[in-house]
Design a protein around this motif. Structure first.
Motif, PDB file in Angstrom:
ATOM      1  N   THR A 173      -4.156 -10.391  -2.406  1.00  0.00           N
ATOM      2  CA  THR A 173      -3.922  -9.444  -3.275  1.00  0.00           C
ATOM      3  C   THR A 173      -2.644  -9.666  -4.152  1.00  0.00           C
ATOM      4  O   THR A 173      -2.484 -10.042  -5.291  1.00  0.00           O
ATOM      5  CB  THR A 173      -4.234  -8.110  -3.219  1.00  0.00           C
ATOM      6  N   LEU A 205       5.638  -1.327  -2.575  1.00  0.00           N
ATOM      7  CA  LEU A 205       4.698  -1.972  -3.570  1.00  0.00           C
ATOM      8  C   LEU A 205       3.253  -1.497  -3.473  1.00  0.00           C
ATOM      9  O   LEU A 205       2.675  -0.826  -2.549  1.00  0.00           O
ATOM     10  CB  LEU A 205       4.612  -3.479  -3.032  1.00  0.00           C
ATOM     11  N   ASN A 233      -9.823 -11.975   4.024  1.00  0.00           N
ATOM     12  CA  ASN A 233      -9.130 -12.744   5.102  1.00  0.00           C
ATOM     13  C   ASN A 233      -9.811 -14.101   5.626  1.00  0.00           C
ATOM     14  O   ASN A 233     -10.368 -13.964   6.685  1.00  0.00           O
ATOM     15  CB  ASN A 233      -8.758 -11.910   6.170  1.00  0.00           C
ATOM     16  N   LYS A 267       0.752  -1.312   0.023  1.00  0.00           N
ATOM     17  CA  LYS A 267      -0.073   0.128   0.003  1.00  0.00           C
ATOM     18  C   LYS A 267       0.918   1.296  -0.009  1.00  0.00           C
ATOM     19  O   LYS A 267       0.516   2.386   0.393  1.00  0.00           O
ATOM     20  CB  LYS A 267      -0.993  -0.068   1.089  1.00  0.00           C
TER      21      LYS A 267
END
Ligand code: G4P
Length: 306
Positions: free
Chosen positions: A126, A76, A141, A50
């Motif tokens: 993801t 990332l 999750n 994120k």
């Protein structure tokens, strides 16, 4: 020891490399330090995930900080494929010793085996989906979706355990809990959203002056307008708003946010809770800008302006 931790201990025996995702907005609070013990003697890669929502300057500082501790690190956005080549290269680099050892022993083409770990909602599924290039793991999750051990073969060099390891954050520290709540890693229904938003306002006015003023056009006079409804931005006015924001208490800023977004009950009373939810939502989705809520301690002590 919890079942999840025991499972991870077993899984870690099978792998060469631990790929740990942390949330770039709170790289400390989104880690569980148990992983350092569980993953000792393994190659370690930290993905600052994120990163698209986090402060670019601080991403660099965190990267340097973790590298200094011996981790390989990649910033990332797990939803995008553009960093995947870099990650592949970094995986090979991080396991150079093992590859070399295999070569000396005459073992050829034994793939590197890796597993992905991280706290809930950090982006593990993801990442696996994007990295594997297909819907290889279910997003969301739900631990233990896959029963047997399955490996996703990424290429001839790398295999990934298809079920990510879930680490639980350290809720016992109140400040950690608050930061996890800010990013939406805790169930909002058990939180005091009003207080959470006031703490967020206090943090932002201190560390990112102007971020709130820019979005909600906070003014000292108590007047406020919604910037997103204006056609043209006036930089001078924005600076003025940022400096005005300084003199206000968090609750006064929340009041202005409420006014600017029409969070007013039928009798004209201010709906603070609605404004708090709106503020948190704007923050979590990046509409307040790219913000990081933790700085590496090393830079704090060196006078880094957090
Ligand atoms: P988990 O397996 O670790 O529990 O996390 P998961 O992949 O389910 O991701 C949690 C949420 O975070 C998802 O959003 C996902 O899209 C988002 N996400 C993951 N990586 C990144 C990233 O690098 N940047 C940003 N901005 N978001 C990321 P969601 O809204 O819960 O689900 P969805 O509707 O997007 O699928």
């Amino acid at each position: 020891m919890t079942k999840a931790k025991r499972q991870m201990q077993e899984d870690i025996k099978l792998i060469d490399l631990v790929i740990e995702l942390v949330d770039a907005r709170i790289p400390l609070s989104s880690r569980n330090p148990d992983i350092d013990d569980l993953g000792k003697n393994k190659a370690r890669l930290i993905l600052l995930n994120k990163a698209d929502l986090a402060d670019e300057k601080k991403n660099k500082l965190w990267k340097a900080c973790f590298q200094k501790q011996g981790f390989f690190v990649v910033e990332l956005d797990a939803r995008k494929r553009n960093s995947m080549k870099l990650i592949q290269d970094t995986i090979l680099e991080s396991c150079k010793e093992k590859i070399e050892r295999d070569r000396r022993r005459g073992i050829k083409n034994r793939p590197i085996r890796a597993m992905v770990v991280g706290i809930p909602n950090v982006g593990k599924s993801t990442f696996i989906n994007t990295f594997a290039g297909k819907a290889a793991a279910k997003t969301g999750n739900r631990p233990g979706v896959t029963k047997g051990k399955q490996w996703i073969r990424l290429n001839k060099n790398v295999e990934l355990l298809d079920t990510p390891g879930i680490l639980w954050p350290k809720f016992d520290d109140q400040a950690v809990g608050m930061r996890l709540a800010w990013i939406g890693s805790m169930n909002d229904s058990i939180l005091n959203i009003d207080e959470l938003s006031l703490d967020l306002i206090a943090y932002l006015t201190e560390n990112y002056p102007g971020a709130l003023a820019e979005r909600y056009r906070i003014q000292k006079t108590g007047e406020s307008t919604d910037v997103s409804q204006e056609k043209e931005e006036d930089a001078a006015q924005r600076n003025q708003a940022a400096s005005d924001e300084k003199g206000l208490k968090p609750v006064e800023i929340l009041e202005q946010i409420a006014k600017s977004r029409n969070c007013i009950r039928s009798g004209g009373e201010i709906d603070y809770s609605k404004a708090a939810v709106l503020l948190l939502d704007d923050f979590r989705s990046g509409r307040l800008g790219r913000l990081t809520m933790e700085s590496p301690a090393i830079y704090d002590t060196n006078g880094f302006d957090s």
